[in-house]
Design a protein around this motif. Structure first.
Motif, PDB file in Angstrom:
ATOM      1  N   GLU A 275     -31.351  -1.319   8.844  1.00 15.60           N
ATOM      2  CA  GLU A 275     -32.180  -0.673   7.829  1.00 15.60           C
ATOM      3  C   GLU A 275     -32.719   0.653   8.353  1.00 15.60           C
ATOM      4  OE1 GLU A 275     -36.129  -1.582   5.071  1.00 15.60           O
ATOM      5  OE2 GLU A 275     -35.406  -3.074   6.505  1.00 15.60           O
ATOM      6  N   ASN A 276     -33.214   0.665   9.583  1.00 15.60           N
ATOM      7  CA  ASN A 276     -33.730   1.893  10.174  1.00 15.60           C
ATOM      8  C   ASN A 276     -32.636   2.931  10.340  1.00 15.60           C
ATOM      9  OD1 ASN A 276     -36.352   0.950  10.359  1.00 15.60           O
ATOM     10  ND2 ASN A 276     -36.049   0.098  12.403  1.00 15.60           N
ATOM     11  N   LEU A 277     -31.449   2.524  10.733  1.00 17.33           N
ATOM     12  CA  LEU A 277     -30.336   3.449  10.927  1.00 17.33           C
ATOM     13  C   LEU A 277     -29.994   4.165   9.634  1.00 17.33           C
ATOM     14  CD1 LEU A 277     -27.930   1.362  13.191  1.00 17.33           C
ATOM     15  CD2 LEU A 277     -29.347   3.292  13.871  1.00 17.33           C
ATOM     16  N   ASP A 278     -29.988   3.443   8.520  1.00 15.58           N
ATOM     17  CA  ASP A 278     -29.637   4.033   7.232  1.00 15.58           C
ATOM     18  C   ASP A 278     -30.652   5.074   6.778  1.00 15.58           C
ATOM     19  OD1 ASP A 278     -27.393   2.488   7.108  1.00 15.58           O
ATOM     20  OD2 ASP A 278     -28.283   0.935   5.831  1.00 15.58           O
ATOM     21  N   GLU A 279     -31.864   4.992   7.308  1.00 19.77           N
ATOM     22  CA  GLU A 279     -32.926   5.890   6.880  1.00 19.77           C
ATOM     23  C   GLU A 279     -33.026   7.153   7.736  1.00 19.77           C
ATOM     24  OE1 GLU A 279     -36.400   3.496   7.008  1.00 19.77           O
ATOM     25  OE2 GLU A 279     -35.865   2.302   5.249  1.00 19.77           O
ATOM     26  N   LEU A 280     -32.234   7.252   8.783  1.00 17.23           N
ATOM     27  CA  LEU A 280     -32.376   8.389   9.696  1.00 17.23           C
ATOM     28  C   LEU A 280     -31.856   9.700   9.106  1.00 17.23           C
ATOM     29  CD1 LEU A 280     -31.474   6.789  13.135  1.00 17.23           C
ATOM     30  CD2 LEU A 280     -33.733   7.309  12.196  1.00 17.23           C
ATOM     31  N   VAL A 281     -30.718   9.656   8.414  1.00 20.77           N
ATOM     32  CA  VAL A 281     -30.138  10.864   7.826  1.00 20.77           C
ATOM     33  C   VAL A 281     -29.609  10.537   6.436  1.00 20.77           C
ATOM     34  CG1 VAL A 281     -28.411  12.691   8.046  1.00 20.77           C
ATOM     35  CG2 VAL A 281     -29.477  11.744  10.104  1.00 20.77           C
ATOM     36  N   ASP A 282     -30.051  11.290   5.446  1.00 17.09           N
ATOM     37  CA  ASP A 282     -29.571  11.127   4.075  1.00 17.09           C
ATOM     38  C   ASP A 282     -28.704  12.341   3.725  1.00 17.09           C
ATOM     39  OD1 ASP A 282     -29.632   9.838   1.389  1.00 17.09           O
ATOM     40  OD2 ASP A 282     -30.588  11.725   0.844  1.00 17.09           O
TER      41      ASP A 282
ATOM     42  N   GLU B 105     -19.985  17.745  12.044  1.00 14.24           N
ATOM     43  CA  GLU B 105     -18.679  18.144  11.532  1.00 14.24           C
ATOM     44  C   GLU B 105     -18.499  17.707  10.087  1.00 14.24           C
ATOM     45  OE1 GLU B 105     -15.810  16.465  14.202  1.00 14.24           O
ATOM     46  OE2 GLU B 105     -16.055  18.066  15.681  1.00 14.24           O
ATOM     47  N   VAL B 106     -17.702  18.493   9.347  1.00 10.54           N
ATOM     48  CA  VAL B 106     -17.360  18.174   7.961  1.00 10.54           C
ATOM     49  C   VAL B 106     -15.848  18.241   7.812  1.00 10.54           C
ATOM     50  CG1 VAL B 106     -17.652  18.748   5.525  1.00 10.54           C
ATOM     51  CG2 VAL B 106     -19.529  19.177   7.132  1.00 10.54           C
ATOM     52  N   LYS B 107     -15.244  17.164   7.306  1.00 10.06           N
ATOM     53  CA  LYS B 107     -13.816  17.139   7.003  1.00 10.06           C
ATOM     54  C   LYS B 107     -13.658  17.056   5.486  1.00 10.06           C
ATOM     55  CE  LYS B 107     -12.453  14.932  11.348  1.00 10.06           C
ATOM     56  NZ  LYS B 107     -11.794  13.755  11.997  1.00 10.06           N
ATOM     57  N   TRP B 108     -12.943  18.033   4.911  1.00 12.25           N
ATOM     58  CA  TRP B 108     -12.822  18.148   3.466  1.00 12.25           C
ATOM     59  C   TRP B 108     -11.517  17.531   2.964  1.00 12.25           C
ATOM     60  CZ3 TRP B 108     -17.168  20.019   1.303  1.00 12.25           C
ATOM     61  CH2 TRP B 108     -17.990  20.840   2.082  1.00 12.25           C
ATOM     62  N   THR B 109     -11.584  16.899   1.803  1.00 10.64           N
ATOM     63  CA  THR B 109     -10.390  16.473   1.064  1.00 10.64           C
ATOM     64  C   THR B 109     -10.388  17.263  -0.234  1.00 10.64           C
ATOM     65  OG1 THR B 109     -10.481  14.253   2.013  1.00 10.64           O
ATOM     66  CG2 THR B 109      -9.168  14.549   0.017  1.00 10.64           C
ATOM     67  N   LEU B 110      -9.357  18.118  -0.399  1.00  8.18           N
ATOM     68  CA  LEU B 110      -9.326  19.067  -1.511  1.00  8.18           C
ATOM     69  C   LEU B 110      -8.134  18.807  -2.428  1.00  8.18           C
ATOM     70  CD1 LEU B 110      -9.945  22.333   0.580  1.00  8.18           C
ATOM     71  CD2 LEU B 110     -11.659  20.877  -0.514  1.00  8.18           C
TER      72      LEU B 110
ATOM     73  N   VAL C 263     -18.700  13.570   6.495  1.00  7.78           N
ATOM     74  CA  VAL C 263     -19.654  14.254   7.373  1.00  7.78           C
ATOM     75  C   VAL C 263     -19.981  13.337   8.551  1.00  7.78           C
ATOM     76  CG1 VAL C 263     -21.829  15.519   7.479  1.00  7.78           C
ATOM     77  CG2 VAL C 263     -20.625  15.281   5.287  1.00  7.78           C
ATOM     78  N   SER C 264     -19.902  13.871   9.763  1.00  3.97           N
ATOM     79  CA  SER C 264     -20.238  13.090  10.961  1.00  3.97           C
ATOM     80  C   SER C 264     -21.238  13.862  11.807  1.00  3.97           C
ATOM     81  CB  SER C 264     -18.986  12.762  11.770  1.00  3.97           C
ATOM     82  OG  SER C 264     -18.320  13.937  12.178  1.00  3.97           O
TER      83      SER C 264
ATOM     84  N   ASN D 242     -19.748   9.663   3.552  1.00  4.54           N
ATOM     85  CA  ASN D 242     -18.806  10.320   2.653  1.00  4.54           C
ATOM     86  C   ASN D 242     -19.519  10.676   1.357  1.00  4.54           C
ATOM     87  OD1 ASN D 242     -15.984   9.972   3.991  1.00  4.54           O
ATOM     88  ND2 ASN D 242     -16.947   7.966   4.180  1.00  4.54           N
ATOM     89  N   VAL D 243     -19.337  11.913   0.924  1.00  4.03           N
ATOM     90  CA  VAL D 243     -19.940  12.372  -0.332  1.00  4.03           C
ATOM     91  C   VAL D 243     -18.868  13.096  -1.139  1.00  4.03           C
ATOM     92  CG1 VAL D 243     -22.331  12.534   0.456  1.00  4.03           C
ATOM     93  CG2 VAL D 243     -20.774  14.444   0.881  1.00  4.03           C
ATOM     94  N   SER D 244     -19.072  13.188  -2.443  1.00  2.00           N
ATOM     95  CA  SER D 244     -18.081  13.848  -3.296  1.00  2.00           C
ATOM     96  C   SER D 244     -18.773  14.544  -4.453  1.00  2.00           C
ATOM     97  CB  SER D 244     -17.064  12.832  -3.819  1.00  2.00           C
ATOM     98  OG  SER D 244     -17.688  11.843  -4.606  1.00  2.00           O
TER      99      SER D 244
END
Length: 272
Positions: free
Chosen positions: A22-29, A72-77, A132-133, A147-149
């Motif tokens: 739970e704490n890990l999920d709250e560190l970076v949004d 780092e950001v890896k894009w899928t286009l 995003v990593s 992963n976001v889109s």
């Protein structure tokens, strides 16, 4: 990665199990925006990745410094959409920890990428995905990813998004790019001397230099900067882990303009 980074990260990761899921999920949004809601094919647009970092924690710049890992950001286009240039970063903070100096960000962090669309490729919509990593650290360091889109409509009319103004302001304060033919560097056994012999026209005083090229300098030693008329010389201590000096260096130059405002630019210089 530098030897020191490997040792430090390995030690710190050993403590990760003490934090709950739970704490890990709250560190970076992580969230994703575009400056456009709808676009005409043949136009350019921007995508911004926002990382909201928990209080007292930080993530890292493209050169993380003495320890850490770059975000780092890896894009899928889709076919017909291409990147323009590299990822646009904000100016990082210097973060001191356990005798080391790192470059990174706290709180809200934005990473921006420019894209272009190809007129010859027909698109009904533009679907972009980003993996995003990052490494998030406080007293411990935890590698994470998400992963976001985003989907952008395609039509004959151009329409700005609600985040268009935000992205415009971020681009206005991001480091500019300056090409210098005269500027150069030379290195000795322990020292690196950077000679900035050309500036953007609005530079009044160079305040600091960050080496974007990773693993070159010992960041715990303060950079010595001597400002002269239309030039500046900076002296760094070389990293004890440096095996070979590259033929060119990428720099981030922080400066005051002639109105006293803080600005920055990125440049590449060659070995003299």
């Amino acid at each position: 990665m530098k030897k020191l980074s490997i040792i430090v990260i390995t030690v710190m990761l050993a403590f990760c199990h003490t934090l709950s899921a739970e704490n890990l999920d709250e560190l970076v949004d992580v969230s994703i925006y575009s400056n456009v809601k709808q676009i005409q094919i043949g136009s350019d647009f921007y995508i911004a990745i926002k990382l909201n970092v928990a209080d007292e924690w930080h993530i890292y710049w493209k050169n993380p410094g003495d320890s850490g890992l770059p975000t780092e950001v890896k894009w899928t286009l889709p076919k017909g959409v291409e990147k323009v240039g590299s990822l646009i970063w904000q100016v990082p903070e210097k973060i001191e920890w356990s005798g080391m100096v790192n470059y990174g960000f706290e709180h809200d962090v934005y990473l921006i990428q420019k894209f272009k669309t190809i007129r010859s490729v027909e698109l009904k919509s533009i679907d972009i995905k980003a993996e995003v990593s990052w490494l998030v650290c406080k007293e411990k360091c935890i590698p994470q990813n998400d992963n976001v889109s985003i989907k952008i409509a395609v039509d004959e009319m151009f329409e700005k998004s609600a985040e268009s103004k935000l992205i415009q302001n971020l681009l206005a304060t991001a480091p500019s790019t300056f090409k210098s033919v005269k500027s150069n560097f030379k290195s000795g056994k322990e020292k690196l001397e950077v000679r900035l012999l050309e500036f953007p026209n609005d530079v009044a005083e160079v305040e600091d230099l960050y080496i974007i090229s990773d693993g070159i300098t010992d960041n715990t030693v303060k950079t010595k900067i001597e400002n002269k008329k239309n030039s500046a010389i900076a002296e760094f201590k070389l990293s004890p882990y440096l095996d070979e000096m590259p033929a060119e260096l990428e720099l981030l130059v922080l400066y005051k303009d002639k109105n006293g405002s803080s600005k920055s630019y990125e440049t590449i210089i060659n070995n003299k």
